[in-house]
Design an enzyme around this catalytic site. Structure first.
Site, PDB file in Angstrom:
ATOM      1  N   PRO A 132      -2.624  -0.811  18.972  1.00 29.45           N
ATOM      2  CA  PRO A 132      -3.034  -0.902  20.374  1.00 29.45           C
ATOM      3  C   PRO A 132      -3.239   0.474  20.996  1.00 29.45           C
ATOM      4  CG  PRO A 132      -0.667  -1.032  20.264  1.00 29.45           C
ATOM      5  CD  PRO A 132      -1.146  -0.829  18.849  1.00 29.45           C
ATOM      6  N   TRP A 133      -3.647   0.465  22.266  1.00 27.68           N
ATOM      7  CA  TRP A 133      -3.961   1.706  22.983  1.00 27.68           C
ATOM      8  C   TRP A 133      -2.777   2.267  23.753  1.00 27.68           C
ATOM      9  CZ3 TRP A 133      -2.643   0.924  27.936  1.00 27.68           C
ATOM     10  CH2 TRP A 133      -2.665  -0.386  28.408  1.00 27.68           C
ATOM     11  N   ASN A 134      -1.761   1.441  24.073  1.00 27.34           N
ATOM     12  CA  ASN A 134      -0.758   1.890  25.050  1.00 27.34           C
ATOM     13  C   ASN A 134       0.194   2.944  24.487  1.00 27.34           C
ATOM     14  OD1 ASN A 134       0.347  -0.227  23.425  1.00 27.34           O
ATOM     15  ND2 ASN A 134       1.983  -0.519  24.898  1.00 27.34           N
ATOM     16  N   LYS A 157      -7.216   0.239  12.044  1.00 29.09           N
ATOM     17  CA  LYS A 157      -8.176  -0.059  13.108  1.00 29.09           C
ATOM     18  C   LYS A 157      -7.448   0.118  14.427  1.00 29.09           C
ATOM     19  CE  LYS A 157     -10.654  -2.642  16.118  1.00 29.09           C
ATOM     20  NZ  LYS A 157     -10.238  -2.869  17.535  1.00 29.09           N
ATOM     21  N   ALA A 159      -7.376   0.420  18.713  1.00 28.53           N
ATOM     22  CA  ALA A 159      -8.055  -0.183  19.861  1.00 28.53           C
ATOM     23  C   ALA A 159      -9.267   0.665  20.246  1.00 28.53           C
ATOM     24  CB  ALA A 159      -7.089  -0.288  21.039  1.00 28.53           C
ATOM     25  N   SER A 210      -1.581  -8.390  22.074  1.00 29.78           N
ATOM     26  CA  SER A 210      -1.307  -9.541  22.931  1.00 29.78           C
ATOM     27  C   SER A 210      -0.955 -10.781  22.115  1.00 29.78           C
ATOM     28  CB  SER A 210      -2.534  -9.845  23.792  1.00 29.78           C
ATOM     29  OG  SER A 210      -3.611 -10.275  22.971  1.00 29.78           O
ATOM     30  N   GLU A 231       3.747  -7.783  16.421  1.00 32.26           N
ATOM     31  CA  GLU A 231       4.542  -7.268  17.544  1.00 32.26           C
ATOM     32  C   GLU A 231       3.717  -7.508  18.793  1.00 32.26           C
ATOM     33  OE1 GLU A 231       5.632  -5.415  20.470  1.00 32.26           O
ATOM     34  OE2 GLU A 231       5.543  -3.453  19.495  1.00 32.26           O
ATOM     35  N   LEU A 232       4.111  -8.520  19.557  1.00 29.78           N
ATOM     36  CA  LEU A 232       3.266  -9.003  20.643  1.00 29.78           C
ATOM     37  C   LEU A 232       3.838  -8.590  21.991  1.00 29.78           C
ATOM     38  CD1 LEU A 232       2.560 -12.481  19.000  1.00 29.78           C
ATOM     39  CD2 LEU A 232       1.316 -10.324  18.700  1.00 29.78           C
ATOM     40  N   CYS A 265       5.273  -2.579  25.818  1.00 29.76           N
ATOM     41  CA  CYS A 265       5.708  -3.904  25.364  1.00 29.76           C
ATOM     42  C   CYS A 265       7.172  -4.149  25.677  1.00 29.76           C
ATOM     43  CB  CYS A 265       5.477  -4.051  23.862  1.00 29.76           C
ATOM     44  SG  CYS A 265       3.740  -4.006  23.372  1.00 29.76           S
TER      45      CYS A 265
END
Length: 464
Positions: A132-134, A157, A159, A210, A231-232, A265
């Site tokens: 992810p990007w965060n 890969k 975000a 997400s 990991e959502l 998260c």
């Protein structure tokens, strides 16, 4: 060739443009990873560790530049972005290297006359990491380093908001002398991600994102017998007991709720405070939040930058507005934060009281700088409310009584239970979630289990 643009939340400009990978390039990438893995798994662990250490050193040497480009990509203040490398990234990578020899060692069993028996941990093959990007480096390093040390090849890969992070990994591993094809990255679409997951040359998928993204990964993998690590999201609660170290709790819970503009998260998303200290806690939290500075994240002294995109900020504004309509009280005057303006990603922090679980702000993931504070009368009430969630990533209690913390923690449905701490990953402990926060485990020695498969050796050496 199709392209995509990264729109910087700092000023709305086009920060960079990249090309999507083509179908032919995906085929080459997968074939290269499969071929490289056969050789890489035979490389001694000591050599693998040395390469990974050199990659970490590359990141540390370029931490300032990496931090600045990360600020431009996702908006976190530049005062903090280099520390993603200098602190968490380095700490996690080096711990997983330290843990590797024992975690990957052969497992001995009892002696049996005439036999030699043991269990070996074999690499899976190729690990596909969707990050992810965060926290683009912190989330990805949890898997990339141990996957490589276990003898897997890795395809990353990132975000579309943070594509430079994948490219930085490639630069670091090239500088470290990693053999060609052992680590690769791609920029691609969601449809292509699903096709890659469905390819027989992918042996494990590690996804952070997400809940809806997790379901998409599961669907893509459903026709194959491969595992996925997910990991959502989270709606992580904190409980402030009557005996809490109050000033310490205020300082750390406000930081846990607002750091990275709440885009974490495991950030604090709901706070339950015992009625005996409720008023003092709220008063202290409001005073502290009003000291925060919302501004251009490239400026010194800024605590809060923009959220990653305007739509994310508007989602949080919607949760706040809806809660107020339902009877909640917003305690922070957003007009005192000059940059807070509808239609922009710049959003003032917010504390809400008079909240309950009929409001989305207390049940739906916010992923922004807003948190509800709710009064409770007992440990039992706090436990019930903390468990009243679809999520279970982390939870914390603030108290001076360790025995009480353990007693409460045994009843909380969560992957990590904190006492007097929050919003932190200890690399020696398993990072995992329950319910809609996902499944699987990264970090700690246990993190190697999902990246290897056991292979039993049962040798009759005499008596045949």
């Amino acid at each position: 060739m199709k392209t995509f643009q990264v729109i910087s939340p700092v000023d709305g400009s086009v920060y960079l443009e990249r090309e999507y990978i083509t179908s032919n390039q995906i085929e080459t990438l997968l074939a290269t990873a499969t071929a490289a893995q056969k050789t890489w798994q035979k490389v001694p662990l000591s050599e693998k560790m040395a390469i990974c250490e050199r990659a970490v050193e590359y990141f540390l040497a370029h931490a300032d530049a990496i931090g600045e480009e990360l600020t431009w990509q996702m908006g976190r203040p530049i005062a903090y972005t280099p520390n993603e490398i200098r602190r968490g990234f380095q700490e996690r990578a080096r711990y997983m290297m330290q843990a590797a020899p024992q975690a990957l060692a052969e497992v001995s069993v009892s002696e049996k006359e005439g036999f030699r028996r043991f269990i070996r941990r074999d690499a899976l093959g190729t690990v596909f990491v969707v990050a992810p990007w965060n926290y683009p480096y912190l989330t990805s390093v949890n898997v990339i380093i141990p996957a490589l040390l276990a003898g897997n090849t890795v395809i990353l890969k990132h975000a579309q908001q943070t594509p430079l992070c994948a490219e930085r990994y490639a630069e670091a591993f090239k500088a470290a002398g990693l053999p060609e094809g052992v680590f690769q990255y791609l920029h691609t679409t969601h449809d292509d991600v699903a096709r890659i997951i469905g390819d027989s040359r992918i042996d494990f998928v590690a996804f952070t994102g997400s809940v809806s993204g997790g379901h998409a990964v599961q669907r893509a993998a459903a026709e194959r017998f491969i595992a996925t690590g997910l990991e959502l999201g989270g709606k992580d609660p904190a409980y402030v007991r009557a005996d809490a170290p109050l000033a310490f709790a205020v300082e750390n819970l406000v930081d846990g709720a607002l750091f990275n503009s709440g885009q974490s998260c495991c950030g604090i998303e709901r706070i339950y405070v015992h009625e005996k200290v409720y008023d003092d806690f709220v008063q202290g939290a409001v005073a502290l939040v009003n000291q925060y500075i919302l501004g251009n994240p490239l400026d010194a002294g800024v605590h809060l930058g923009p959220m990653v995109r305007t739509s994310a900020a508007e989602f949080v504004r919607g949760q706040i507005s809806e809660a107020v309509t339902q009877g909640a009280q917003a305690l922070i005057d957003s007009t005192s934060f000059a940059l807070d303006k509808a239609g922009t990603p710049y959003l003032a922090p917010q504390l809400l009281v008079n909240v309950d679980h009929s409001m989305r702000i207390m049940t739906e993931e916010t992923f922004g700088p807003a948190v509800g504070i709710m009064k409770v009368s007992s440990d039992e009430e706090a436990i019930q409310l903390m468990n009243d969630s679809e999520y279970g990533l982390t939870a914390s209690v603030w108290t001076g009584d360790a025995d009480a913390a353990l007693h409460i923690g045994n009843q909380i449905e969560t992957g990590t239970w904190f006492m007097n701490r929050c919003d932190y990953l200890d690399p020696e402990l398993a990072w995992t979630g329950v319910k809609d926060s996902g499944r699987g485990c990264t970090l700690s020695a246990l993190g190697y289990e999902s990246l290897t498969r056991p292979k039993s050796f049962h040798l009759r050496v005499s008596g045949y």
